[in-house]
Scaffold this motif. Sequence first.
Motif, mmCIF file in Angstrom:
data_model
loop_
_atom_site.group_PDB
_atom_site.id
_atom_site.type_symbol
_atom_site.label_atom_id
_atom_site.label_comp_id
_atom_site.label_asym_id
_atom_site.label_seq_id
_atom_site.Cartn_x
_atom_site.Cartn_y
_atom_site.Cartn_z
ATOM 1 N N TYR A 30 15.101 -9.940 1.598
ATOM 2 C CA TYR A 30 16.054 -11.165 1.127
ATOM 3 C C TYR A 30 15.804 -12.166 2.316
ATOM 4 C CZ TYR A 30 18.683 -7.775 -1.741
ATOM 5 O OH TYR A 30 18.848 -7.047 -2.822
ATOM 6 N N ASN A 31 15.659 -11.850 3.529
ATOM 7 C CA ASN A 31 15.343 -12.753 4.642
ATOM 8 C C ASN A 31 14.170 -13.618 4.408
ATOM 9 O OD1 ASN A 31 17.651 -12.182 6.310
ATOM 10 N ND2 ASN A 31 16.573 -10.501 6.990
ATOM 11 N N PHE A 54 11.369 -18.765 2.433
ATOM 12 C CA PHE A 54 10.571 -19.193 1.570
ATOM 13 C C PHE A 54 11.550 -20.447 0.723
ATOM 14 C CE2 PHE A 54 7.747 -15.420 1.195
ATOM 15 C CZ PHE A 54 6.859 -15.852 2.064
ATOM 16 N N ASN A 55 12.468 -20.510 0.536
ATOM 17 C CA ASN A 55 13.579 -21.166 -0.069
ATOM 18 C C ASN A 55 13.835 -22.572 0.939
ATOM 19 O OD1 ASN A 55 13.916 -19.739 -2.414
ATOM 20 N ND2 ASN A 55 15.369 -18.696 -1.834
ATOM 21 N N LEU A 56 13.934 -22.368 2.304
ATOM 22 C CA LEU A 56 13.925 -23.284 3.210
ATOM 23 C C LEU A 56 12.892 -24.046 3.579
ATOM 24 C CD1 LEU A 56 16.173 -21.193 5.737
ATOM 25 C CD2 LEU A 56 17.127 -22.979 4.032
ATOM 26 N N ILE A 57 11.706 -23.611 2.960
ATOM 27 C CA ILE A 57 10.371 -24.354 3.402
ATOM 28 C C ILE A 57 10.494 -25.547 2.486
ATOM 29 C CG2 ILE A 57 7.920 -24.608 3.067
ATOM 30 C CD1 ILE A 57 7.913 -21.279 3.618
ATOM 31 N N PRO A 58 10.186 -26.828 3.113
ATOM 32 C CA PRO A 58 10.392 -28.194 2.200
ATOM 33 C C PRO A 58 9.024 -28.157 1.456
ATOM 34 C CG PRO A 58 9.480 -28.480 4.679
ATOM 35 C CD PRO A 58 9.920 -27.047 4.549
ATOM 36 N N ASN A 59 9.310 -28.832 0.404
ATOM 37 C CA ASN A 59 8.240 -29.255 -0.808
ATOM 38 C C ASN A 59 7.728 -30.497 -0.515
ATOM 39 O OD1 ASN A 59 6.888 -29.209 -2.957
ATOM 40 N ND2 ASN A 59 8.414 -29.544 -4.470
ATOM 41 N N ASP A 110 0.864 -1.231 -0.002
ATOM 42 C CA ASP A 110 0.172 -0.046 -0.224
ATOM 43 C C ASP A 110 1.007 1.178 0.011
ATOM 44 O OD1 ASP A 110 -2.195 -1.763 -0.069
ATOM 45 O OD2 ASP A 110 -2.293 -1.545 2.278
ATOM 46 N N LYS A 111 2.232 1.135 0.085
ATOM 47 C CA LYS A 111 3.136 2.184 -0.096
ATOM 48 C C LYS A 111 2.952 3.031 1.134
ATOM 49 C CE LYS A 111 3.336 2.515 -5.251
ATOM 50 N NZ LYS A 111 3.165 3.444 -6.307
ATOM 51 N N LYS A 112 2.558 2.454 2.363
ATOM 52 C CA LYS A 112 2.783 3.101 3.559
ATOM 53 C C LYS A 112 4.236 3.190 4.083
ATOM 54 C CE LYS A 112 -2.230 2.307 4.604
ATOM 55 N NZ LYS A 112 -3.121 1.667 5.342
ATOM 56 N N LEU A 113 4.964 2.052 3.687
ATOM 57 C CA LEU A 113 5.997 1.684 4.245
ATOM 58 C C LEU A 113 7.211 1.552 3.300
ATOM 59 C CD1 LEU A 113 5.444 -0.583 7.639
ATOM 60 C CD2 LEU A 113 6.147 2.065 7.658
ATOM 61 N N PRO A 114 8.482 2.024 3.452
ATOM 62 C CA PRO A 114 9.370 1.859 2.281
ATOM 63 C C PRO A 114 9.882 0.436 2.219
ATOM 64 C CG PRO A 114 10.499 2.934 4.010
ATOM 65 C CD PRO A 114 8.894 2.843 4.481
ATOM 66 N N VAL A 115 10.318 -0.082 1.171
ATOM 67 C CA VAL A 115 10.833 -1.074 1.113
ATOM 68 C C VAL A 115 12.252 -1.504 1.741
ATOM 69 C CG1 VAL A 115 11.530 -3.102 -0.516
ATOM 70 C CG2 VAL A 115 9.606 -1.709 -1.032
ATOM 71 N N ASN A 116 12.348 -2.631 2.532
ATOM 72 C CA ASN A 116 13.462 -2.589 3.144
ATOM 73 C C ASN A 116 14.233 -4.103 2.644
ATOM 74 O OD1 ASN A 116 15.721 -3.527 4.728
ATOM 75 N ND2 ASN A 116 14.620 -2.709 6.828
ATOM 76 N N ASN A 117 15.204 -3.848 1.825
ATOM 77 C CA ASN A 117 15.781 -5.018 1.128
ATOM 78 C C ASN A 117 16.311 -6.073 1.779
ATOM 79 O OD1 ASN A 117 15.494 -3.880 -1.477
ATOM 80 N ND2 ASN A 117 17.279 -2.471 -1.353
#
Length: 366
Positions: A257-258, A263-268, A246-253
């Motif tokens: 990344y975290n 999401f990458n560590l979640i098992p399939n 909603d552009k209420k907060l700026p993006v924190n890279n």
Amino acid sequence: MADREGAMVTFATEKSAETVTNESLKQILEMHVVVHPLVLLSTVDHYNRVAKDTKKRVVGVLLGTRSKNIVDVTNSFAVPFEEDLKTPSIWYLDHNYLETMARMYRKVNAREQIVGFYSSGPKIKENDIKIDELVRSYAVGHPVFVVIDVRPENDAVPTTAYASVEEVEGGDDKSKAKEIKRIFKHVSSAIGAYEAEEVGVEHLLRDVNDPTVSTLANQIKHKMTALTALRAKLAETKTYLQNVLDKKLPVNNNVVYNLQEIFNLIPNLNVDDLVKAMLIKTNDMHLAVYCAALVRCIIALHSLLTNKIQNKRLDQEETGAGGGTGANGKAPSPPEKTTKDDDDDGKKKDNNGKKDSTTTTNGGEK
């Protein structure tokens, strides 16, 4: 030519200053704060003595040691602090008390130095950045600010650590003058203890924990608490991402990344082998739980029967001690009741017997 050289020197100086600032900022953000149990106990005691059942908060000074980027907070002491709830800009902190207590603690343990300050929070207030400027004059190195949540309903980690950094405001707008102000940045924190402190905490927990509750029940309670905290963190993450959309907060890279790493560590779970392995593991755990419950029921039933047998034996012993036993091991029957006629007949027989004996005696004498 001289102007160009001067411009080059100025540019090089600004670049080196910016490099130093970036390096110091990186060191500050890489700090790791370790809070020891004594600090938590002291903070809770401070809050219960001063601000319990009120909307006030308490503030104190943190003592400890530094080793590279690790800050060990091993001790603390309370500081008289007051602030106006309606006017946050009005606040008071006793400087003289702070200096006196710091001097006394330095005499007791010279290794412990002022490394920051704490607040019962549970959130950052407007005056905290001003308190940080005050503590900066007493602290060794860059001070840390730890918010210790003393609320009993809080199931998450009660500590949140921050460090203040300088930030330039004004942006690209040349019409506005750029201002440098301090803001708090989040740093990692954890709760740790030395071996001696672990022993003391275990002794305290013996009085808190209920010994009648089984270990399995405690483990389930801990799992439920962890899942509740995880749910709260996921809800907080969802709120943050929605505010970013909603552009209420700026993006924190760093946050993005975290999240991508999580999401990458979640098992399939669509892989058949993984599903089968999880089912086998779950069945094995359920079998162990079932066997343990079965053994527990059998032991409880055996204890019940043993108790019943012992109670029956005690009843028999009490009965035998009270009335005695006959030749065949049975208690004697109660005496039969006599009527009034039977008593009269017995008296007459006794009188006749006495007369006969008297006659016989007289006859013998004659």
